[in-house]
Motif scaffolding. Structure first.
Motif, short mmCIF file in Angstrom:
data_model
loop_
_atom_site.label_atom_id
_atom_site.label_comp_id
_atom_site.label_asym_id
_atom_site.label_seq_id
_atom_site.Cartn_x
_atom_site.Cartn_y
_atom_site.Cartn_z
N LEU A 22 0.85 -1.18 0.00
CA LEU A 22 0.00 0.00 0.00
C LEU A 22 0.89 1.24 0.00
CD1 LEU A 22 -2.90 1.15 0.21
CD2 LEU A 22 -2.59 1.15 2.70
N ILE A 23 0.79 2.03 -1.05
CA ILE A 23 1.62 3.22 -1.23
C ILE A 23 0.75 4.46 -1.07
CG2 ILE A 23 3.26 4.41 -2.71
CD1 ILE A 23 4.11 1.54 -2.03
N VAL A 54 -2.49 10.44 -13.05
CA VAL A 54 -1.27 9.74 -13.47
C VAL A 54 -0.46 9.26 -12.27
CG1 VAL A 54 -1.02 10.76 -15.76
CG2 VAL A 54 -0.21 12.04 -13.75
N TYR A 55 -0.61 9.87 -11.09
CA TYR A 55 0.14 9.40 -9.92
C TYR A 55 -0.33 8.01 -9.47
CZ TYR A 55 2.68 13.76 -8.92
OH TYR A 55 3.53 14.84 -8.96
N PRO A 56 -1.61 7.84 -9.12
CA PRO A 56 -2.03 6.48 -8.74
C PRO A 56 -1.87 5.49 -9.88
CG PRO A 56 -3.93 7.96 -8.89
CD PRO A 56 -2.71 8.81 -8.94
N GLY A 98 2.94 -2.00 -9.71
CA GLY A 98 2.62 -3.15 -8.88
C GLY A 98 2.12 -2.84 -7.49
N GLY A 99 1.86 -1.57 -7.18
CA GLY A 99 1.40 -1.20 -5.86
C GLY A 99 -0.08 -0.86 -5.81
N ALA A 110 10.99 0.42 -8.19
CA ALA A 110 11.95 0.19 -7.11
C ALA A 110 11.33 0.55 -5.76
CB ALA A 110 13.21 1.02 -7.35
N LEU A 111 10.56 1.64 -5.71
CA LEU A 111 9.87 1.99 -4.46
C LEU A 111 8.89 0.89 -4.08
CD1 LEU A 111 9.08 4.15 -2.23
CD2 LEU A 111 7.19 4.71 -3.78
N VAL A 112 8.11 0.42 -5.05
CA VAL A 112 7.13 -0.62 -4.76
C VAL A 112 7.82 -1.89 -4.27
CG1 VAL A 112 5.42 -2.16 -5.83
CG2 VAL A 112 5.37 0.31 -6.30
N GLU A 113 8.93 -2.25 -4.89
CA GLU A 113 9.64 -3.47 -4.47
C GLU A 113 10.21 -3.31 -3.06
OE1 GLU A 113 12.45 -4.06 -7.59
OE2 GLU A 113 10.97 -4.97 -8.95
#
Length: 242
Positions: A5-6, A30-32, A39-40, A218-221
């Motif tokens: 969850l981001i 475009v952000y979400p 993948g988030g 990379a943030l999501v991972e």
């Protein structure tokens, strides 16, 4: 595998839709969409009381500080330049508190444009209040190249010089002592910053306006790893300036 969850911060501005005219929590779609493509799961975070930031971040796996209004110069001890836009004080206070909470808890953090600038301010840096030639005109994005600094986290994600979508008129001036500059534009503007010992990265451009998923992925991972392992706090990593 659980999707992380981001949380992503939003504007708080007057808006109009249908027959309605009232204040609204706004975020370009475009952000979400970028978070979802990477993948988030995306959750919007409208401005709230700064005291709530720790509890909010505790419920997230990752955090994005979105672009938007100029940071109020008083936050970094400067007088306002005539070309600096009107302050968004609720966003400044809320997002500074979110940054502090994310750094303290070890929650992966990505700052986009204003978000990168605010990360620098949160850690004691200052900003250039006006630059020319980093937009394509009012409301029009431009494209320019950024070059990674070898050995940095950003360089490990995007190893080559890349063309990025850009729309900003402010930038990092004095880099906060805990941060490392990890990419530059051809004119020397700092285009990415990162914090050693944490997954905390800021980019001056707008990845949500392009097709390159590498930074957001990379943030999501990193956030995905956080859904399975206890977070480790970074004692003293951030000092909220006001």
């Amino acid at each position: 595998m659980t999707q992380p969850l981001i949380g992503v911060t939003t504007y708080l501005d007057p808006a109009a839709w249908g027959v309605w005219r009232m204040p609204a929590a706004l975020l370009p779609a475009v952000y979400p969409a970028l978070i979802q493509r990477a993948g988030g799961l995306a959750a919007m975070l409208p401005p709230d009381a700064p005291a709530a930031a720790e509890a909010v971040v505790a419920r997230l796996d990752g955090l994005v500080i979105a672009g938007g209004a100029d940071v109020e110069p008083v936050r970094y001890g400067a007088d306002a330049d005539p070309r600096t836009g009107p302050p968004a004080r609720e966003r400044d206070a809320w997002e500074l508190a979110l940054i502090q909470a994310a750094l303290s808890s070890g929650t992966p953090l990505l700052g986009v444009c204003r978000g990168m600038q605010l990360l620098n301010v949160a850690l004691g840096g200052t900003l250039i209040q006006h630059l020319d030639d980093h937009t394509g005109g009012e409301g029009v994005y431009t494209a320019h190249t950024v070059k990674p600094v070898p050995g940095t986290r950003y360089a490990s994600l995007v190893g080559e010089t890349a063309e990025v979508p850009s729309y900003h008129h402010q930038a990092v001036d004095r880099l906060a002592a805990p941060l490392t500059a990890s990419a530059y534009a051809e004119d020397g503007t700092v285009e990415a910053v990162e914090l050693a010992g944490a997954w905390a990265l800021g980019v001056q451009w707008h990845p949500e306006m392009g097709d390159d998923l590498r930074v957001m992925r990379a943030l999501v991972e990193a956030s995905q790893r956080g859904t399975h392992h206890p977070r480790r706090g970074m004692t003293g990593a951030a000092r909220h300036r006001g």
